[in-house]
Every structure is written in structure tokens, then in C-alpha cells.
Scaffold this motif. Sequence first.
Motif, PDB file in Angstrom:
ATOM      1  N   LEU A   4      -1.606 -22.367  17.026  1.00 44.91           N
ATOM      2  CA  LEU A   4      -0.445 -21.938  17.816  1.00 44.91           C
ATOM      3  C   LEU A   4      -0.519 -20.442  18.139  1.00 44.91           C
ATOM      4  N   ALA A   5      -0.917 -19.658  17.129  1.00 43.20           N
ATOM      5  CA  ALA A   5      -1.044 -18.216  17.351  1.00 43.20           C
ATOM      6  C   ALA A   5      -2.113 -17.937  18.406  1.00 43.20           C
ATOM      7  N   GLY A   6      -3.219 -18.674  18.325  1.00 46.44           N
ATOM      8  CA  GLY A   6      -4.298 -18.508  19.303  1.00 46.44           C
ATOM      9  C   GLY A   6      -3.834 -18.863  20.709  1.00 46.44           C
ATOM     10  N   LEU A  31      -3.692 -16.362  23.918  1.00 45.28           N
ATOM     11  CA  LEU A  31      -4.349 -16.705  25.186  1.00 45.28           C
ATOM     12  C   LEU A  31      -3.339 -16.682  26.338  1.00 45.28           C
ATOM     13  N   TYR A  32      -2.166 -17.215  26.057  1.00 48.48           N
ATOM     14  CA  TYR A  32      -1.111 -17.249  27.073  1.00 48.48           C
ATOM     15  C   TYR A  32      -0.780 -15.828  27.544  1.00 48.48           C
ATOM     16  N   ARG A  33      -0.629 -14.911  26.572  1.00 51.80           N
ATOM     17  CA  ARG A  33      -0.294 -13.537  26.938  1.00 51.80           C
ATOM     18  C   ARG A  33      -1.430 -12.884  27.735  1.00 51.80           C
ATOM     19  N   VAL A  34      -2.663 -13.214  27.333  1.00 47.05           N
ATOM     20  CA  VAL A  34      -3.813 -12.627  28.039  1.00 47.05           C
ATOM     21  C   VAL A  34      -3.861 -13.147  29.476  1.00 47.05           C
ATOM     22  N   PHE A  35      -3.674 -14.459  29.651  1.00 43.47           N
ATOM     23  CA  PHE A  35      -3.727 -15.042  30.993  1.00 43.47           C
ATOM     24  C   PHE A  35      -2.607 -14.488  31.875  1.00 43.47           C
ATOM     25  N   ILE A  36      -1.436 -14.327  31.278  1.00 45.37           N
ATOM     26  CA  ILE A  36      -0.311 -13.777  32.043  1.00 45.37           C
ATOM     27  C   ILE A  36      -0.643 -12.370  32.526  1.00 45.37           C
ATOM     28  N   LYS A  38       5.105  -1.082  30.242  1.00 45.41           N
ATOM     29  CA  LYS A  38       4.758  -2.504  30.417  1.00 45.41           C
ATOM     30  C   LYS A  38       3.908  -2.995  29.257  1.00 45.41           C
ATOM     31  N   SER A  39       2.972  -2.139  28.813  1.00 43.26           N
ATOM     32  CA  SER A  39       2.097  -2.500  27.705  1.00 43.26           C
ATOM     33  C   SER A  39       2.899  -2.762  26.443  1.00 43.26           C
ATOM     34  N   SER A  40       3.912  -1.910  26.208  1.00 50.03           N
ATOM     35  CA  SER A  40       4.722  -2.111  25.007  1.00 50.03           C
ATOM     36  C   SER A  40       5.563  -3.374  25.126  1.00 50.03           C
ATOM     37  N   GLN A  41       5.942  -3.747  26.371  1.00 48.81           N
ATOM     38  CA  GLN A  41       6.707  -4.983  26.558  1.00 48.81           C
ATOM     39  C   GLN A  41       5.841  -6.204  26.251  1.00 48.81           C
ATOM     40  N   ARG A  42       4.529  -6.108  26.583  1.00 50.67           N
ATOM     41  CA  ARG A  42       3.632  -7.241  26.374  1.00 50.67           C
ATOM     42  C   ARG A  42       3.326  -7.463  24.895  1.00 50.67           C
ATOM     43  N   ALA A  43       3.381  -6.419  24.087  1.00 49.14           N
ATOM     44  CA  ALA A  43       3.000  -6.525  22.679  1.00 49.14           C
ATOM     45  C   ALA A  43       3.984  -7.406  21.915  1.00 49.14           C
ATOM     46  N   LEU A  44       3.491  -7.943  20.756  1.00 46.69           N
ATOM     47  CA  LEU A  44       4.356  -8.759  19.911  1.00 46.69           C
ATOM     48  C   LEU A  44       5.522  -7.934  19.398  1.00 46.69           C
TER      49      LEU A  44
END
Lengths: 166, 189
Positions: free
Chosen positions: A115-117, A121-126, B11-17
Motif C-alpha cells: 500500500l505504501a509503495g 507511485l501515485y504521488r510520483v505519477f501525479i 508546491k514541493s512541501s504540499q506534495r510531501a507526506l
Amino acid sequence: MAIKQYLFSTVLTLLLGLLVVSTVLAQQPTPSDDQVNVIAKQLYCPVCENIPLDVCPTTACAQWRELIRQKLALGWSEQQIKDYFVQQYGARVLGTPPPKGINWLVYLVPPVAILAGVYVLYRVFISWKRPIQQGEVQPSTPDPPALTDENQDEYIQRLEEEVRKR
Amino acid sequence: MNDISTSPAEKSSQRALPRWGRILAWVALFALLVIVAMVLLQKQQGPVAVGQKPPTFTLTTFDGEQVGPAEMAGKVVLVNFWASWCKPCEQEAADLESAWRYYQPRGDVLFLGIAWTDTEPASLGYIEKFDITYPNGPDLGTSISQAYRITGVPETYIIDKNGLLAYVKLSPFTSLSEIKASIDPLLSP
């Protein structure tokens, strides 16, 4: 008196007969290798780690398979036999550890990691899909230094000299 | 309209966990590494060392008798791990039985046989074959062998009268005299 004795012996014979019949019925026919292996392939002998019991060639494993056959012949269920092996030899004989204590990690860590992976991946693709803003454009390589008039003159002069020499 | 008011850094900080997510991920990773390290350390430990206090256990023999720390206290205890399918175990079985018969009348020596990953019918057959008379029982749940961290069979551990491990043999005894040589120094004159 003779009738009483006759009745007593008849009842006794019937009771003994019932006992023998019930014992015979409780015994199952000798289980086949396939029936034994259905259970054996779920078990692992500690002597031969990572080899399932159904294909393990050692004497120890052959004894274990024979024990499974005996238990099946006695009418034991698959779960009863597995429980017996766990009681005798510990939970490590099971192919899949029982979900309790630290064993829960085996069941929890892989799905959580997957799930973490997927999330990463989802964040990278976005981020790849997002249109590039003008301010974010970074030149990949620096531009070569512009030639000044002075540099250019010197360069042209050297070129002309070379041409004259030829 | 493009969001030109947001800088790339924002934007980068928004993308981070989120912070709690990052902390949780690091804690989970650290916990997993600690568990893996502990398991590896446990696996890499060798057998129980001479001079240490060996693990205590209670053996339920094939006859249903219980032999525990109370029965072992103040005695020299020989703990032998064996299995019916183990050929080297057969090599020492007769010598162990002879040694037991030699020491048994003294009363201050106890022999214990522990059948490792063996089936009961096969174990009983082995005991009968070698006419073994000292207490023997199965290693239920392989708990005793795991406590002693044995690596195979036969393995023999001799505990002195003070309850400390005095001798370890990770292979079969080759003679009766070898067994006596390992027990005799532990007995009072």
C-alpha cells in the motif's frame, strides 16, 4: 434359571458384537499417499528446513508421513493432525504461521508495504502529470559563455593567420 | 487560470507526506529493523556455553513421569538429544546405557534422553532396540532443544552439581571411557 442364563449370554454376545463392529467402523481404510500428501505439503520438518514434508526424502520425514497416515486411518481430521504436529514439534512445522503474537508481522508488513509503495507511485505519477510552470523551468545545461567582441576578434585573427599559412 | 502565486518550494512541501505520516513510517521501519536484528542475533548464537547456567526444563517421559529442576538439583545431569532416525545416535546409544548402569547406583548422577523431532512409535522402538533404561521423553514443541539452541543430533550437555554447564559434546561419544572421563571429574570423591 436356564432361560435367564440364555438371555444373559445372548445380551452379552450382542454387546460384544456391537463393540467389535463399532471398533471396525471407526477404523478407516489405509489412506493413500495423495491423502497423506494433502496434509504433508502444509508441514515442514525442522530437520530439513524449507523442504515441504510431502517431498522431503529423509527418514525423519518418512516417519512423519507415516504418522499422518496412521492418524488419518484413525479418523482424525486435517486440523486435528496439524494441531497434533504443532503440539509435538512447535508452530514452526506449519507452512503458514498461526496469526498470533509476532507472527502478525508476516500478515501485516507485506500489505502495508504494498500500500505504501502504491501511494508513493501515485504521488510520483501525479507529479509527472502536472503541467510545468514557467517559473519551474530549469535549463538542463548551462549556456556556453557568449563571445565578446574582443574574444571574437582574436578568434577571427587566428583563423585568418592559419588560412594565410596555407 | 494557472496558480502562479504558489512557489515551487511551496508546491514541493504540499506534495510531501504529512509530518505524522513521516514519523510513523520511520518508527515502523526502525521497529522492523530491530525485530530483524533480534532474530538474527538469536539465530547466530551458538550452543549454550560451558560455565553458564543452562536453561531449566521439565521433561515428560514416555512413561508419563515428570523430571524437572527438583529432580535434577544437586546431581550431575547428562542431557542427551537424540532421534531414532539418527545413525550417529545409534553409535553412542549402547555406551550411554552402559554408563547409566554404571553411575545409577550412586544416586547423584541423572541421565536424561530427549527425543528430538521424532515420532513416538519410532522413539519407543529405538529405546527398546538399545534396551535404554534411563528416563527418556519427547521434546514437546521442540522447546527444550530451542532453549539449548542445539544444531542437530546427537548433542550431549553435562550439568554439574551446582547447576552449571560443565561439558558439551556436539557429536557422538565414541566410547564408554569417554563418557566416564567427562562425568568423573564432576563427582565428589
